[in-house]
Design an enzyme around this catalytic site. Structure first.
Site, short mmCIF file in Angstrom:
data_model
loop_
_atom_site.label_atom_id
_atom_site.label_comp_id
_atom_site.label_asym_id
_atom_site.label_seq_id
_atom_site.Cartn_x
_atom_site.Cartn_y
_atom_site.Cartn_z
N GLU A 35 -5.78 0.43 -4.35
CA GLU A 35 -6.26 -0.29 -5.53
C GLU A 35 -5.01 -0.72 -6.30
O GLU A 35 -4.15 0.13 -6.59
CB GLU A 35 -7.13 0.64 -6.39
CG GLU A 35 -7.68 -0.10 -7.58
CD GLU A 35 -8.53 0.76 -8.52
OE1 GLU A 35 -8.76 1.94 -8.22
OE2 GLU A 35 -8.93 0.21 -9.56
N ARG A 262 -6.12 15.00 1.00
CA ARG A 262 -5.16 14.40 0.10
C ARG A 262 -3.88 15.24 0.16
O ARG A 262 -3.93 16.46 0.26
CB ARG A 262 -5.76 14.51 -1.30
CG ARG A 262 -5.23 13.59 -2.32
CD ARG A 262 -6.17 13.57 -3.51
NE ARG A 262 -6.94 12.34 -3.48
CZ ARG A 262 -6.49 11.18 -3.95
NH1 ARG A 262 -5.31 11.08 -4.51
NH2 ARG A 262 -7.22 10.09 -3.88
N LYS A 272 -1.90 7.74 -9.57
CA LYS A 272 -1.40 6.56 -10.28
C LYS A 272 -1.72 6.63 -11.77
O LYS A 272 -0.89 6.28 -12.61
CB LYS A 272 -2.03 5.29 -9.71
CG LYS A 272 -1.45 4.87 -8.38
CD LYS A 272 -2.10 3.58 -7.91
CE LYS A 272 -2.96 3.78 -6.71
NZ LYS A 272 -4.22 3.10 -6.70
P1 ATP Z 1 -4.60 7.49 -7.26
O1 ATP Z 1 -5.42 8.58 -7.83
O2 ATP Z 1 -3.16 7.79 -7.24
O3 ATP Z 1 -4.90 6.14 -7.82
P2 ATP Z 1 -6.23 6.72 -5.14
O4 ATP Z 1 -6.76 7.47 -3.97
O5 ATP Z 1 -7.19 6.31 -6.18
O6 ATP Z 1 -5.04 7.50 -5.74
P3 ATP Z 1 -5.91 4.23 -3.84
O7 ATP Z 1 -5.03 3.10 -4.21
O8 ATP Z 1 -7.37 4.05 -3.97
O9 ATP Z 1 -5.42 5.46 -4.68
O10 ATP Z 1 -5.55 4.78 -2.39
C1 ATP Z 1 -5.25 4.01 -1.27
C2 ATP Z 1 -5.34 4.90 -0.07
O11 ATP Z 1 -4.37 5.94 -0.15
C3 ATP Z 1 -6.68 5.58 0.01
O12 ATP Z 1 -7.12 5.55 1.35
C4 ATP Z 1 -6.42 6.96 -0.47
O13 ATP Z 1 -7.33 7.85 0.07
C5 ATP Z 1 -4.98 7.20 0.00
N1 ATP Z 1 -4.32 8.19 -0.85
C6 ATP Z 1 -4.14 8.17 -2.17
N2 ATP Z 1 -3.55 9.29 -2.61
C7 ATP Z 1 -3.33 10.05 -1.52
C8 ATP Z 1 -2.75 11.34 -1.31
N3 ATP Z 1 -2.28 12.07 -2.31
N4 ATP Z 1 -2.70 11.81 -0.05
C9 ATP Z 1 -3.16 11.08 0.98
N5 ATP Z 1 -3.72 9.87 0.85
C10 ATP Z 1 -3.81 9.35 -0.38
MG MG Z 2 -8.46 5.00 -6.71
#
Ligand code: ATP
Ligand code: MG
Length: 561
Positions: A35, A262, A272
């Protein structure tokens, strides 16, 4: 078996099984779906390496898909930063896709659902809806709008799209099962009104689809075979499948969602939203502050793509959440920089050393290797003279036999130079040592081939010639958080654990060869650590970041405590 060299992880096992059953190799397609609401961090690196790694293993395309359905938080600047970071990590995506490209299709499919009686407009407040939703142990109940006629739903949904309603007045919900044991199946929201301009579709839309009504369909439209996401989406899988059930045609590939744990890293934060808080509250200077666990922060700090990929590879993927020790990442960057970083000499905590029997006006150039472990790295010359700086820690008036550095009456070798012997020292009125007087053995010059040059002494010190040294701003970094798991405390906020001493700025004295060092260039400051030139650096005002120390001093401090 398609892939044999290395033990397969559980996702690869799933792929292998699918290949053995009903998938063709050409069916395989993956995606990384960030995102664009912030910069990529080390958690994303795991997901990137997993998805693009599968692409490499199976020679399958991997899309970069921006999951851009929430204009309130998303920006073009984040899109650009994400692309830069994925590329820098060394991966090439097949298609650059955006969920927003599918807004019309998703809307059309929503209309189809309404017509089939599988979606309705709910006009209650979110509090009312929450009350009806039940709990994990009690079923939910139907709200008053659940049985609206198709015609009315179509009209209201059209009016939502036309911008006639304020945010929160109406939502579109799927009509699934208010008694489902899975709370997410209790008529999930598919669309909400948001009067916000989108960074790509501008004001074309004022209704935006929810994640669950977007992700699987985007996978389907791109014909992604394996949609890999983190474990918190496990309960969403049923809904993912329900949505696809409404749309998938039999001649097309049906994507499958599978989940992995995760990755959380010790002494830092991988979210983020929380990293944005650090930026907004001025705890760090920017998203790419070298203390940040973002890809851009690590790049600026001097990390290499190889070190991050090797780290992700080593930790692999897991089925259960766990905390990975950040020192493993540091191990990998040390390992790579050890191979590639030229050695140079710099003194960060200077003590003046005068060689009393070295002629006052003499200076000479000493030849030295750029990397003792790699002959092809070549040699360079470093100026030497009567007055030098050494590190304060490298001299003591007295010390026990284990102190292999300089002490009064004993000898050390100056790196690539001569053997010196400390004769006396001078102190200021507070008793601090401010100068050491030495003598040198003129025949002991390194590499000169004389018997004296081959003489072994216990210690070797790095040094710079005072009159030739250049100065630079040197930024030393420590952990950003004092706690191993700053995000893991129920009663405390992660902000409570910010380490107030995570940045120390000092002046370093560097050998003059570093004058022309360019932004991003990496060096080993001998005996001190790995450093790189910061993006703020200017030729007239050099700035170095300490990427990592040579040894894991943190582990030692932890052991002592
Ligand atoms: P954040 O909370 O940092 O925004 P998010 O999962 O909402 O993390 P996205 O941009 O939606 O962030 O994630 C893109 C991809 O990266 C998704 O498939 C998500 O599952 C993966 N991802 C994000 N954080 C992690 C993590 N800590 N470990 C493994 N994969 C991750
Ligand atoms: Mg997200």
């Amino acid at each position: 078996m398609e892939k044999a060299e290395k033990a397969l992880n559980f996702i690869e096992h799933i792929v292998e099984e699918d290949l053995a059953n009903n998938y063709k190799r050409d069916d395989l397609r993956f995606r990384f779906p960030p995102e664009p609401n912030g910069y990529l961090h080390l958690g994303h690196a795991s997901s990137i390496c997993l998805n693009f790694g599968l692409g490499e293993s199976y020679n399958a395309p991997v899309n970069l898909r921006f999951d851009d359905t929430n204009p309130a938080k998303e920006e073009k600047a984040y899109v650009d930063a994400i692309k830069r970071d994925v590329e820098w990590l060394g991966y090439r995506w097949d298609k650059e896709c955006y969920a927003s490209d599918y807004f019309q299709q998703l809307y059309d499919w929503a209309i189809q659902l309404i017509k089939e009686g599988k979606a309705y407009v709910d006009s209650q407040s979110s509090e009312e809806m929450a009350k009806q939703k039940g709990t994990p142990t009690e079923p939910g109940v139907a709200g008053p709008y659940r049985d609206r006629f198709v015609e009315e739903n179509l009209q209201l949904f059209q009016r939502m799209k036309d911008g006639e309603f304020d945010e929160g007045k109406h939502v579109l919900r799927a009509k699934i099962d208010m008694a489902s044991p899975n709370m997410l199946m209790r008529d999930p929201i598919l669309y909400r009104v948001l009067h916000k301009a989108h960074h790509r579709t501008n004001t074309d839309w004022c209704i935006y689809p929810m994640y669950d009504w977007t992700h699987g369909q985007s996978d389907y439209l791109e014909q992604v075979s394996h949609s890999l996401c983190t474990l918190e989406f496990l309960p969403h899988r049923e809904l993912y499948d329900w949505c696809l059930d409404q749309l998938v045609s039999s001649d097309k590939l049906r994507p499958k969602q599978r989940e992995f744990a995760r990755r959380n890293l010790s002494h830092t934060i991988v979210s983020k939203r929380k990293l944005l808080q650090l930026v907004e509250n001025g705890v760090v200077s920017s998203w790419d502050d070298p203390r940040m666990p973002t890809i851009s922060g690590l790049r600026r700090r001097g990390y290499t793509p190889e070190s991050i990929r090797n780290f992700a590879d080593t930790i692999g993927i897991a089925k259960r959440d766990n905390l990975v020790d950040v020192s493993l990442l540091e191990f990998h960057v040390r390992e790579h920089l050890n191979e590639i970083a030229p050695r140079v000499m710099a003194v960060l905590n200077p003590l003046k050393l005068v060689i009393t029997n070295y002629p006052k006006d003499k200076e000479e150039l000493l030849k030295t290797e750029n990397n003792p472990g790699d002959e092809s790295a070549g040699t360079r010359e470093v100026p030497f003279s009567r007055e030098l700086y050494i590190e304060q820690e490298d001299f003591r008036e007295e010390a026990n036999r284990k102190f292999f550095r300089l002490k009064l009456g004993s000898e050390v070798r100056l790196k690539s130079g001569y053997i010196i012997k400390a004769e006396s020292c001078t102190k200021d009125t507070d008793g601090n040592i401010i100068e050491v007087q030495c003598t040198y053995d003129p025949k002991s010059k390194s590499g000169s081939g004389t018997e004296e040059s081959l003489r072994k002494v216990k210690g070797t010190l790095h040094w710079v010639s005072i009159k030739h040294a250049i100065t630079a701003e040197v930024r030393l970094y420590d952990r950003l958080f004092n706690d191993e798991n700053p995000d893991g405390h129920k009663d405390k906020d992660f902000m409570d654990f910010v380490n107030p001493d995570s940045l120390t700025t000092i002046t370093g004295y560097l050998e003059p060869n570093l004058k022309s060092a360019k932004v991003g260039e990496k060096f080993q400051f001998q005996r001190l650590g790995y450093f790189n030139v910061d993006t703020d650096s200017k030729p007239e005002n050099l700035i170095f970041n300490r990427t990592v120390t040579l040894r894991d001093t943190w582990a030692k401090i932890q052991q002592k405590n």
